[in-house]
Design a protein around this motif. Structure first.
Motif, PDB file in Angstrom:
ATOM      1  N   THR A 148       0.813  -1.222   0.000  1.00  0.00           N
ATOM      2  CA  THR A 148       0.000   0.000   0.000  1.00  0.00           C
ATOM      3  C   THR A 148       0.844   1.269   0.000  1.00  0.00           C
ATOM      4  O   THR A 148       0.375   2.332   0.392  1.00  0.00           O
ATOM      5  CB  THR A 148      -0.928   0.036   1.231  1.00  0.00           C
ATOM      6  OG1 THR A 148      -0.134  -0.086   2.417  1.00  0.00           O
ATOM      7  CG2 THR A 148      -1.941  -1.086   1.200  1.00  0.00           C
ATOM      8  N   ILE A 188      -0.662   3.765  -2.563  1.00  0.00           N
ATOM      9  CA  ILE A 188      -2.074   3.977  -2.233  1.00  0.00           C
ATOM     10  C   ILE A 188      -2.216   4.830  -0.971  1.00  0.00           C
ATOM     11  O   ILE A 188      -3.098   5.683  -0.869  1.00  0.00           O
ATOM     12  CB  ILE A 188      -2.795   2.631  -2.047  1.00  0.00           C
ATOM     13  CG1 ILE A 188      -2.776   1.835  -3.367  1.00  0.00           C
ATOM     14  CG2 ILE A 188      -4.240   2.844  -1.593  1.00  0.00           C
ATOM     15  CD1 ILE A 188      -3.264   0.409  -3.239  1.00  0.00           C
ATOM     16  N   SER A 189      -1.338   4.597   0.014  1.00  0.00           N
ATOM     17  CA  SER A 189      -1.456   5.328   1.279  1.00  0.00           C
ATOM     18  C   SER A 189      -1.213   6.821   1.114  1.00  0.00           C
ATOM     19  O   SER A 189      -1.682   7.625   1.924  1.00  0.00           O
ATOM     20  CB  SER A 189      -0.474   4.754   2.314  1.00  0.00           C
ATOM     21  OG  SER A 189       0.865   4.949   1.906  1.00  0.00           O
ATOM     22  N   ALA A 191      -4.478   8.422   0.435  1.00  0.00           N
ATOM     23  CA  ALA A 191      -5.359   8.432   1.602  1.00  0.00           C
ATOM     24  C   ALA A 191      -4.901   9.402   2.688  1.00  0.00           C
ATOM     25  O   ALA A 191      -5.439   9.390   3.790  1.00  0.00           O
ATOM     26  CB  ALA A 191      -5.472   7.023   2.176  1.00  0.00           C
ATOM     27  N   CYS A 225      -3.359   8.003   6.173  1.00  0.00           N
ATOM     28  CA  CYS A 225      -3.370   6.547   6.243  1.00  0.00           C
ATOM     29  C   CYS A 225      -1.935   6.021   6.176  1.00  0.00           C
ATOM     30  O   CYS A 225      -1.153   6.437   5.342  1.00  0.00           O
ATOM     31  CB  CYS A 225      -4.190   5.972   5.083  1.00  0.00           C
ATOM     32  SG  CYS A 225      -4.210   4.184   5.027  1.00  0.00           S
TER      33      CYS A 225
END
Length: 220
Positions: free
Chosen positions: A70, A73-74, A77, A80
């Motif tokens: 991740t 991806i993090s 976010a 996150c």
């Protein structure tokens, strides 16, 4: 999550919390899969599977849990975190973005704590970014330095122990990187791989700092 709870990643308290958390997730996931199986039947390969032979659980799903990569991806976010990774660096440069420009990233929980204590300044974040770690930054109070340990502050053993405790309750593999300093030797890597094997990890990833001419995450 650990930083917000003021728990160091490389501590028995963190390992215990990791086990408690992931065991809860797997238990609840299996409960729901049993309910789904009652309504829709078990998964196609259930007969002869480990659940059929040993555990006696009639599940709808062959696998329920995984911890996927991740890293990118993090970023999307915001606050996150990246899977079960420790903080890479409290403050660091993210290179090779926006046409090779440099961005200074500051860990969200650290920024909040520093702002609450009136210690946050851009100049201090740049100083930290040169090392990534606050372990030797005297301007930072000791309790904060103890909690905000980074990937390179943590020994490979703690990296692997954390991965292992999550793997124990994860059906598929666990994405986790064991970060080594640039002076790591072959024997250091060998010991890490053996420990991961002995503790039951399905796989392990290691990365030795500066082993590539360009890398996405950089300190200094």
């Amino acid at each position: 999550a650990l930083a917000r709870m003021m728990i160091p990643y490389n501590s028995e308290e963190a390992i215990d919390l990791g086990e408690k958390l992931m065991s809860f997730i797997l238990t609840e996931a299996r409960k729901e899969s049993v309910v789904l199986a009652q309504a829709r039947g078990t998964f196609p390969a259930f007969k002869g599977s480990v659940y059929d032979k040993e555990e006696g659980l009639k599940l709808r799903n062959a696998t329920l849990t995984t911890i996927a990569p991740t890293g990118t991806i993090s970023i999307i976010a915001g606050p996150c975190s990246s899977g079960i990774e420790p903080i890479f660096a409290v403050s660091y440069y993210r290179a090779n973005v926006l046409d090779n420009d440099k961005m200074i990233e500051v860990e969200h929980a650290f920024k909040e704590v520093m702002e609450e204590k009136g210690l946050y300044t851009r100049k201090l974040m740049e100083k930290i970014a040169e090392k990534g770690s606050v372990s030797e930054i005297e301007e930072i109070p000791g309790d904060i330095r103890r909690v905000f340990v980074t990937s390179h502050d943590i020994s490979p053993e703690w990296h692997i122990r954390m991965q292992c405790v999550f793997q124990k309750y994860t059906d598929n593999a666990v994405s986790k990187t064991v970060n080594f300093h640039e002076d790591a030797a072959i024997e250091d890597v060998r010991q890490a791989y053996l420990l991961a094997y002995e503790l039951g990890c399905k796989g392990v990833t290691i990365y030795r700092d500066k082993s590539r001419e360009e890398q996405v995450l950089n300190i200094g």
